[in-house]
Write an enzyme that holds these catalytic residues in place. Structure first.
Site, PDB file in Angstrom:
ATOM      1  N   ARG A 286       0.837  -1.209   0.000  1.00 36.70           N
ATOM      2  CA  ARG A 286       0.000   0.000   0.000  1.00 36.70           C
ATOM      3  C   ARG A 286       0.868   1.253   0.000  1.00 36.70           C
ATOM      4  O   ARG A 286       0.485   2.279  -0.543  1.00 36.70           O
ATOM      5  CB  ARG A 286      -0.942  -0.019   1.227  1.00 36.70           C
ATOM      6  CG  ARG A 286      -1.750   1.255   1.398  1.00 36.70           C
ATOM      7  CD  ARG A 286      -2.930   1.059   2.344  1.00 36.70           C
ATOM      8  NE  ARG A 286      -2.575   0.458   3.612  1.00 36.70           N
ATOM      9  CZ  ARG A 286      -2.032   1.123   4.645  1.00 36.70           C
ATOM     10  NH1 ARG A 286      -1.783   2.404   4.549  1.00 36.70           N
ATOM     11  NH2 ARG A 286      -1.760   0.494   5.775  1.00 36.70           N
TER      12      ARG A 286
ATOM     13  N   TYR B  69     -15.890  16.907 -17.345  1.00 40.55           N
ATOM     14  CA  TYR B  69     -16.371  15.587 -16.943  1.00 40.55           C
ATOM     15  C   TYR B  69     -17.327  15.741 -15.764  1.00 40.55           C
ATOM     16  O   TYR B  69     -16.972  16.332 -14.731  1.00 40.55           O
ATOM     17  CB  TYR B  69     -15.195  14.687 -16.576  1.00 40.55           C
ATOM     18  CG  TYR B  69     -15.604  13.378 -15.952  1.00 40.55           C
ATOM     19  CD1 TYR B  69     -16.447  12.505 -16.635  1.00 40.55           C
ATOM     20  CD2 TYR B  69     -15.178  13.029 -14.680  1.00 40.55           C
ATOM     21  CE1 TYR B  69     -16.856  11.310 -16.055  1.00 40.55           C
ATOM     22  CE2 TYR B  69     -15.572  11.828 -14.095  1.00 40.55           C
ATOM     23  CZ  TYR B  69     -16.414  10.975 -14.792  1.00 40.55           C
ATOM     24  OH  TYR B  69     -16.812   9.796 -14.220  1.00 40.55           O
TER      25      TYR B  69
ATOM     26  N   ASP C 223      -6.715  18.515 -16.231  1.00 43.93           N
ATOM     27  CA  ASP C 223      -7.051  17.149 -16.621  1.00 43.93           C
ATOM     28  C   ASP C 223      -6.590  16.982 -18.061  1.00 43.93           C
ATOM     29  O   ASP C 223      -7.171  17.538 -18.989  1.00 43.93           O
ATOM     30  CB  ASP C 223      -8.565  16.943 -16.497  1.00 43.93           C
ATOM     31  CG  ASP C 223      -9.002  15.523 -16.836  1.00 43.93           C
ATOM     32  OD1 ASP C 223      -8.251  14.817 -17.533  1.00 43.93           O
ATOM     33  OD2 ASP C 223     -10.109  15.136 -16.432  1.00 43.93           O
TER      34      ASP C 223
ATOM     35  N   LYS D 138      -7.821   5.516 -19.659  1.00 41.36           N
ATOM     36  CA  LYS D 138      -8.116   5.899 -21.036  1.00 41.36           C
ATOM     37  C   LYS D 138      -6.923   5.654 -21.958  1.00 41.36           C
ATOM     38  O   LYS D 138      -6.513   4.521 -22.149  1.00 41.36           O
ATOM     39  CB  LYS D 138      -8.592   7.343 -21.068  1.00 41.36           C
ATOM     40  CG  LYS D 138      -9.684   7.666 -20.041  1.00 41.36           C
ATOM     41  CD  LYS D 138     -10.911   6.786 -20.158  1.00 41.36           C
ATOM     42  CE  LYS D 138     -12.103   7.265 -19.347  1.00 41.36           C
ATOM     43  NZ  LYS D 138     -11.928   7.296 -17.887  1.00 41.36           N
TER      44      LYS D 138
END
Length: 374
Positions: free
Chosen positions: A47, A99, A171, A196
């Site tokens: 982690r 978005y 972004d 993406k």
């Protein structure tokens, strides 16, 4: 070095165990200490750190020209973590076309925590300046925007932001670092949904924040990644790193296909409007020519009529898959208003298209038959 070379060589890994050309996947959740109770490789618990994640973060930072990259389990996890770095009372400026998950995240969760936000047309610098408040901490940018592909002038906005000591975040999911480098244009942070184009095959979920420089902000994001646990799995990191290796060739061909589709659709009688920054008729064409090296592989089209006509077109298509998301090798089409819900500002006749690697002639033929009689 050029982006194509960087994408390959910084996504490589020297395997000291078996000299494998393709890097191994480190699935271990914990790491052995040596006789001095030290961690010889620097890893404690996955982690907090993992070789596959470190490799991915190094590749992302290199491609975007940043000093620090922090990878997450999704793009929304990256966005959420950034907002968690802010303090109650801070104000965020968002684009009016972005978005839909970004303002939803702020409205549904962070407003209750004390953050405030407002939307503005970031393509108009005077409106951005007029919207700045004393408590404005962040200008969140998305260019080209989702789904109307508005283009914001990153250099102009970052210059303005520095005047008011405001952090700028871009972004860069749609353009990718192959077509646009926001950090070089003055931005402080870049966000990616690595799901993406960076992953590129519609088979992995991921996100990232890339920082221009190491700072208290980047350290805060790293701390939240570790303590909050929104970290990508080793296999997810491996998949995104693999995708980065072919990003340049995929993006180049997909953008070329999108340019051809946009030019075809712009001249079609059944089409009201095409949103694509590679078209000279696009409102942001001149800005895109300055800050991008191509129009990208995303476009939106408004057909004549309304939602009924747009949905009917989708039904007639044979090569475009009706599905959410973007950036994979296959062409996807989506009626955004249906996805965004009743409060959407997206035109009801708008279809968002993620252009894939099929031959452009075949995609145009499919659109031709679907548009016939519309």
């Amino acid at each position: 070095m050029q982006p194509e070379t960087l994408a390959l060589h910084y996504a490589n890994y020297q395997d000291k165990n078996a000299a494998a050309v393709v890097p191994p996947i480190y699935l271990s959740t914990t790491y052995e200490r040596d006789e001095n109770y030290e961690l010889p490789a620097g890893y404690l618990y996955t982690r907090a750190g993992n070789p596959n994640r470190q490799q991915l973060e190094q590749a992302l930072a290199t491609l975007e020209g940043g000093q620090e990259a922090v990878a997450f389990a999704s793009g929304q996890a990256a966005t959420m973590t950034f907002f968690q770095c802010l303090k109650p009372g801070d104000h965020v400026l968002l684009p009016d076309d972005a978005y839909y998950g970004t303002p939803s995240l702020l409205q549904d969760f962070f407003v209750a925590w004390g953050l405030t936000f407002s939307k503005v047309d970031t393509t108009k610098i005077e409106e951005v300046e007029n919207a700045i408040r004393p408590e404005t901490k962040v200008i969140w940018l998305e260019t080209p925007s989702n789904p109307q592909l508005k283009v914001s002038d990153l250099a102009a906005i970052t210059t303005l932001a520095k005047k008011y000591n405001i952090i700028t975040v871009c972004d860069n999911t749609w353009a990718t670092p192959l077509l646009q480098r926001p950090l070089d244009l003055g931005c402080d942070v870049v966000m990616h949904s690595t799901t993406k184009y960076l992953g590129g095959h519609s088979d992995v979920l991921g996100g990232a924040l890339i920082f221009k420089s190491k700072s208290e902000l980047s350290e805060r994001a790293r701390q939240l990644q570790t303590l909050g646990g929104a970290a990508p799995s080793p296999f997810d990191c491996w998949l995104v790193t693999r995708g980065i290796k072919t990003l340049a060739v995929r993006m180049r061909q997909q953008a070329a296909n999108a340019q051809r589709l946009a030019e075809f659709l712009e001249g079609h009688a059944a089409v009201d409007k095409v949103h694509y920054p590679g078209l000279p008729t696009h409102a942001g064409y001149e800005v895109s020519q300055r800050q991008m090296t191509g129009g990208g592989a995303m476009l939106s089209v408004q057909v004549k009529g309304g939602a009924e006509e747009a949905l009917h077109l989708i039904k007639k298509l044979q090569l475009f898959t009706a599905a959410t998301s973007l950036g994979g090798v296959e062409s996807l089409i989506e009626h955004r208003a249906s996805v965004e819900g009743p409060d959407t500002l997206t035109p009801k006749n708008l279809l968002r298209i993620s252009v894939g690697l099929e031959h452009a002639d075949d995609l145009i033929d499919d659109l031709t038959q679907a548009l016939a009689g519309l």
